[in-house]
Design a protein around this motif. Structure first.
Motif, PDB file in Angstrom:
ATOM      1  N   ALA A  25       1.777   0.745   7.286  1.00 34.86           N
ATOM      2  CA  ALA A  25       0.055   0.394   6.350  1.00 34.86           C
ATOM      3  C   ALA A  25       0.547   2.029   5.632  1.00 34.86           C
ATOM      4  O   ALA A  25      -0.215   1.442   4.114  1.00 34.86           O
ATOM      5  CB  ALA A  25      -0.801  -0.345   7.017  1.00 34.86           C
ATOM      6  N   PHE A  26       0.578   2.739   6.817  1.00 35.12           N
ATOM      7  CA  PHE A  26      -0.712   4.108   6.050  1.00 35.12           C
ATOM      8  C   PHE A  26       0.613   4.213   5.271  1.00 35.12           C
ATOM      9  O   PHE A  26       0.489   6.081   4.223  1.00 35.12           O
ATOM     10  CB  PHE A  26      -0.674   5.431   7.316  1.00 35.12           C
ATOM     11  N   SER A  27       1.713   3.901   5.312  1.00 37.65           N
ATOM     12  CA  SER A  27       2.974   4.978   4.658  1.00 37.65           C
ATOM     13  C   SER A  27       2.506   4.126   2.991  1.00 37.65           C
ATOM     14  O   SER A  27       2.657   4.705   1.893  1.00 37.65           O
ATOM     15  CB  SER A  27       3.962   4.197   5.176  1.00 37.65           C
ATOM     16  N   ILE A  28       2.133   3.014   3.165  1.00 38.92           N
ATOM     17  CA  ILE A  28       1.767   2.482   1.694  1.00 38.92           C
ATOM     18  C   ILE A  28       0.414   3.063   1.032  1.00 38.92           C
ATOM     19  O   ILE A  28       1.001   3.533  -0.127  1.00 38.92           O
ATOM     20  CB  ILE A  28       1.830   1.045   1.727  1.00 38.92           C
ATOM     21  N   PHE A  29      -0.262   3.255   1.731  1.00 40.81           N
ATOM     22  CA  PHE A  29      -1.371   3.463   1.300  1.00 40.81           C
ATOM     23  C   PHE A  29      -1.233   5.207   0.673  1.00 40.81           C
ATOM     24  O   PHE A  29      -1.707   5.454   0.015  1.00 40.81           O
ATOM     25  CB  PHE A  29      -2.450   3.415   2.577  1.00 40.81           C
ATOM     26  N   TYR A  30      -0.218   5.737   1.552  1.00 42.86           N
ATOM     27  CA  TYR A  30      -0.042   7.704   1.061  1.00 42.86           C
ATOM     28  C   TYR A  30       0.985   7.322   0.171  1.00 42.86           C
ATOM     29  O   TYR A  30       0.395   8.598  -1.106  1.00 42.86           O
ATOM     30  CB  TYR A  30       1.009   7.880   2.220  1.00 42.86           C
ATOM     31  N   MET A  31       2.107   5.989  -0.607  1.00 45.13           N
ATOM     32  CA  MET A  31       2.401   6.006  -1.424  1.00 45.13           C
ATOM     33  C   MET A  31       1.307   6.209  -2.661  1.00 45.13           C
ATOM     34  O   MET A  31       1.178   6.229  -3.982  1.00 45.13           O
ATOM     35  CB  MET A  31       3.462   5.165  -1.703  1.00 45.13           C
ATOM     36  N   GLY A  32      -0.005   4.955  -2.371  1.00 49.42           N
ATOM     37  CA  GLY A  32      -0.890   5.651  -3.161  1.00 49.42           C
ATOM     38  C   GLY A  32      -2.079   6.508  -3.894  1.00 49.42           C
ATOM     39  O   GLY A  32      -1.625   6.518  -5.138  1.00 49.42           O
ATOM     40  N   ILE A  33      -1.597   7.356  -2.925  1.00 50.30           N
ATOM     41  CA  ILE A  33      -2.053   8.861  -3.559  1.00 50.30           C
ATOM     42  C   ILE A  33      -1.558   9.200  -4.006  1.00 50.30           C
ATOM     43  O   ILE A  33      -2.233   9.696  -5.002  1.00 50.30           O
ATOM     44  CB  ILE A  33      -2.444   9.441  -2.044  1.00 50.30           C
TER      45      ILE A  33
ATOM     46  N   HIS B   9       1.403  -7.155   3.762  1.00 44.57           N
ATOM     47  CA  HIS B   9       0.265  -6.668   4.121  1.00 44.57           C
ATOM     48  C   HIS B   9      -1.129  -7.642   4.404  1.00 44.57           C
ATOM     49  O   HIS B   9      -0.393  -8.212   3.415  1.00 44.57           O
ATOM     50  CB  HIS B   9      -0.055  -4.569   4.070  1.00 44.57           C
ATOM     51  N   PRO B  10      -1.524  -7.748   4.643  1.00 42.05           N
ATOM     52  CA  PRO B  10      -3.645  -8.122   4.140  1.00 42.05           C
ATOM     53  C   PRO B  10      -3.338  -7.761   3.031  1.00 42.05           C
ATOM     54  O   PRO B  10      -4.031  -6.180   2.660  1.00 42.05           O
ATOM     55  CB  PRO B  10      -4.166  -8.000   5.090  1.00 42.05           C
ATOM     56  N   TRP B  11      -4.292  -8.328   2.353  1.00 43.17           N
ATOM     57  CA  TRP B  11      -4.893  -8.306   0.960  1.00 43.17           C
ATOM     58  C   TRP B  11      -5.440  -7.439   0.701  1.00 43.17           C
ATOM     59  O   TRP B  11      -5.359  -6.376   0.281  1.00 43.17           O
ATOM     60  CB  TRP B  11      -4.448  -9.125  -0.120  1.00 43.17           C
TER      61      TRP B  11
ATOM     62  N   ALA C  96      -1.141 -25.147   5.026  1.00 43.04           N
ATOM     63  CA  ALA C  96      -2.279 -24.600   4.770  1.00 43.04           C
ATOM     64  C   ALA C  96      -1.543 -23.549   4.060  1.00 43.04           C
ATOM     65  O   ALA C  96      -0.261 -23.768   4.451  1.00 43.04           O
ATOM     66  CB  ALA C  96      -2.500 -24.097   5.661  1.00 43.04           C
ATOM     67  N   PRO C  97      -1.929 -23.219   2.814  1.00 39.35           N
ATOM     68  CA  PRO C  97      -1.487 -22.135   2.383  1.00 39.35           C
ATOM     69  C   PRO C  97      -1.176 -20.889   2.816  1.00 39.35           C
ATOM     70  O   PRO C  97      -2.298 -20.404   3.260  1.00 39.35           O
ATOM     71  CB  PRO C  97      -2.303 -22.526   0.543  1.00 39.35           C
ATOM     72  N   ALA C  98       0.432 -20.102   2.615  1.00 37.98           N
ATOM     73  CA  ALA C  98      -0.189 -19.426   3.554  1.00 37.98           C
ATOM     74  C   ALA C  98      -0.909 -18.248   2.639  1.00 37.98           C
ATOM     75  O   ALA C  98      -1.493 -17.585   1.633  1.00 37.98           O
ATOM     76  CB  ALA C  98       0.843 -18.633   2.927  1.00 37.98           C
ATOM     77  N   ALA C  99      -1.630 -17.183   3.004  1.00 44.72           N
ATOM     78  CA  ALA C  99      -2.454 -15.825   3.154  1.00 44.72           C
ATOM     79  C   ALA C  99      -1.717 -15.134   2.270  1.00 44.72           C
ATOM     80  O   ALA C  99      -0.181 -15.112   2.320  1.00 44.72           O
ATOM     81  CB  ALA C  99      -2.874 -15.030   3.788  1.00 44.72           C
ATOM     82  N   ARG C 100      -2.121 -14.410   1.736  1.00 47.36           N
ATOM     83  CA  ARG C 100      -1.910 -13.577   0.061  1.00 47.36           C
ATOM     84  C   ARG C 100      -1.487 -12.251   0.552  1.00 47.36           C
ATOM     85  O   ARG C 100      -2.524 -11.741   1.446  1.00 47.36           O
ATOM     86  CB  ARG C 100      -2.893 -13.604  -0.925  1.00 47.36           C
ATOM     87  N   THR C 101      -0.188 -11.694   0.128  1.00 46.27           N
ATOM     88  CA  THR C 101      -0.386 -10.303   1.245  1.00 46.27           C
ATOM     89  C   THR C 101       0.102  -9.165   0.022  1.00 46.27           C
ATOM     90  O   THR C 101       0.372  -9.571  -1.391  1.00 46.27           O
ATOM     91  CB  THR C 101       1.196 -10.731   2.096  1.00 46.27           C
TER      92      THR C 101
END
Length: 497
Positions: A153-161, A16-18, A7-12
């Motif tokens: 995930a929150f570290s990545i999210f904080y970078m968006g901020i 992390h989940p897309w 099966a095709p791999a889920a996009r990440t």
């Protein structure tokens, strides 16, 4: 790429989940609009009408800016409640983004102060719906998964901020160099881009936030409507009284909202202390948290003056000439987020390395000393700029470096200690209480900034800096008592020899 089953791999998104990418870019563009406006608002308010500004008195403009930023954090508490009980997080974020965009569009209309005040009100309401709930959705993407994965995930999210907070490069340039309202329009475009990708990426959220976690029952809905009607009637009556007394002015409203920003957290703490749902042990920890809350409010009172007094200082007293090109003053607002990006990973490593040898009260105390010291440096810079001279940009870089060191010692640590000291019955609401510290500090800071003109820059920055450093020293002295209240002392690790 395909999985072992074919099966095709889920996009990440960075593994992390897309769905995290959807929330990351929504928050990034919302912060783009917020920090873009923040960088030029006070400059627009004090600019003369001939330059398309409002020509507002400096003290009033700084107070309005402080109350605006305070209310943005103040409404996080009701915004979270609306998502939990009425809309669900996903619809709350969507509605909040739309209202924020309309707010910036209102400010982009060159039609006078009415459109500006309407725009600020809409941005406050929209941010209350979006800001707390988008963070909640990030956490819910990782339900049942290890804490380390959620923290990543929150570290990545904080970078968006922090990427979004670089908005002054665009909004500041358009606002200062071309037209203020074009800058506000650019902020609206940023929020619109965030909304488009939020709607397109909604399918990747796996149902997170689709429904309210604890929807109102029919009986509760009727009671809430009655309470809301009563509050609206009281607010209308207060406005009419203010108008009749001739107090319905910008100054009068900012003072009233400042009082509200102080009274609400005080009342909330009193309510929790008296609540039968809070155990005796939790009450002791809550006593420690009150002192941390006050320290945080003092910190933000100083720190968030960057958008007001420090921004005006950059415009009037800093040599912004770079290789023959005059840099917009609002670009100095990018110094802090750039430093955050540079030092965030260092501090994350440092706290792990130090472990329990440095306690939360000590980190808060260090933050206050650094923030206070930044204003002492500002007083020296102000003295050098006396008589109309322009000082080097390095002065502001030094100020923002000290503040960044303080921010990284207090802001993420405060989020962590809030979850640790929260009474079980109020665990979800305590994050909103933490934001009230920023609201109180910003509101009071806006009023305190009125003293800058009568005191003069040197005295103003020196006295505020000295008082904040003194607060840090006091917290250092009472670290052991606070750790005992927090229940930390018995597990403290001795310092290495």
């Amino acid at each position: 790429m395909a999985t072992s089953s074919g099966a095709p791999a889920a996009r990440t998104f960075f593994g992390h989940p897309w769905g995290l990418a959807t929330l990351f870019f929504t928050e990034m563009w919302e912060r783009f609009s917020f920090y873009g406006l923040r960088a030029i608002l006070v400059l627009f308010l004090i600019a003369p009408p001939a330059d398309s500004g409002l020509g507002m008195a400096e003290g009033t403009a700084k107070a309005l800016l402080g109350v605006y930023m305070a209310m943005v954090y103040f409404v996080a508490l009701p915004g979270g409640w609306i998502a939990d009980r009425v809309l669900g997080a996903r619809r709350a974020v969507l509605a909040g983004g739309v209202v924020i965009m309309l707010g910036h569009l209102s400010m982009a209309i060159p039609g006078g102060a009415g459109f500006v005040y309407l725009g600020l009100l809409l941005i406050i309401v929209g941010t209350g719906l979006l800001k707390p709930n988008i963070s909640t959705m990030v956490g819910k993407l990782y339900q049942g998964q290890p804490d380390a994965r959620r923290d990543s995930a929150f570290s990545i999210f904080y970078m968006g901020i922090n990427i979004g907070s670089l908005a002054p490069f665009v909004v500041g340039y358009l606002g200062e160099e071309i037209n203020w309202h074009l800058g506000f329009g650019a902020a609206a475009v940023g929020m619109a881009l965030g909304l488009v990708q939020y709607l397109l990426g909604a399918r990747h959220l796996a149902g997170v936030g689709d429904r309210p976690g604890d929807p109102l029952t029919p009986a509760e809905r009727g009671r809430v409507l009655r309470i809301a009607g009563t509050v609206a009637a009281v607010a209308a009556a207060v406005l009419l009284i203010f108008a009749a007394l001739g107090r319905l002015t910008v100054d009068g409203v900012t003072v009233a909202l400042t009082v509200l920003a102080i009274v609400v957290p005080a009342a909330y703490f009193a309510f929790m202390f008296r609540s039968p749902e809070v155990s005796a042990e939790e009450r002791v920890r809550l006593r420690a948290y009150v002192w941390l809350f006050l320290a945080a409010a003092l910190f933000w009172m100083i720190f968030d003056q960057a958008a007001g007094p420090l921004n005006i200082f950059a415009q009037r007293s800093v040599d912004l000439n770079v290789f023959g090109w005059q840099m917009p003053a609002s670009w100095t607002q990018n110094i802090n987020p750039i430093l955050i990006i540079c030092f965030a990973a260092v501090f994350a490593w440092l706290w792990v390395r130090l472990g329990d040898r440095v306690s939360t009260p000590q980190k808060f105390a260090f933050a206050l000393v650094m923030c206070g010291l930044s204003f002492v440096v500002m007083s020296v810079a102000s003295n050098a700029a006396a008589g109309g001279a322009r000082v080097s940009l390095l002065w502001l870089i030094a100020v923002y470096l000290l503040q960044t060191l303080g921010e990284l010692s207090l802001s993420p640590v405060g989020l962590s200690v809030t979850t640790r000291l929260a009474p079980r019955a109020y665990a979800s609401q305590m994050m909103g209480v933490w934001f009230l510290a920023t609201a109180a500090g910003d509101a009071v800071g806006g009023q305190v900034a009125r003293l800058q003109e009568p005191w003069g820059d040197v005295r103003y920055f020196l006295l505020l800096g000295a008082c904040t450093m003194a607060g840090g020293v006091v917290m250092f002295l009472f670290t052991r008592s606070l750790r005992r209240l927090m229940g930390e002392e018995r597990r403290a690790v001795p310092s290495a020899v």
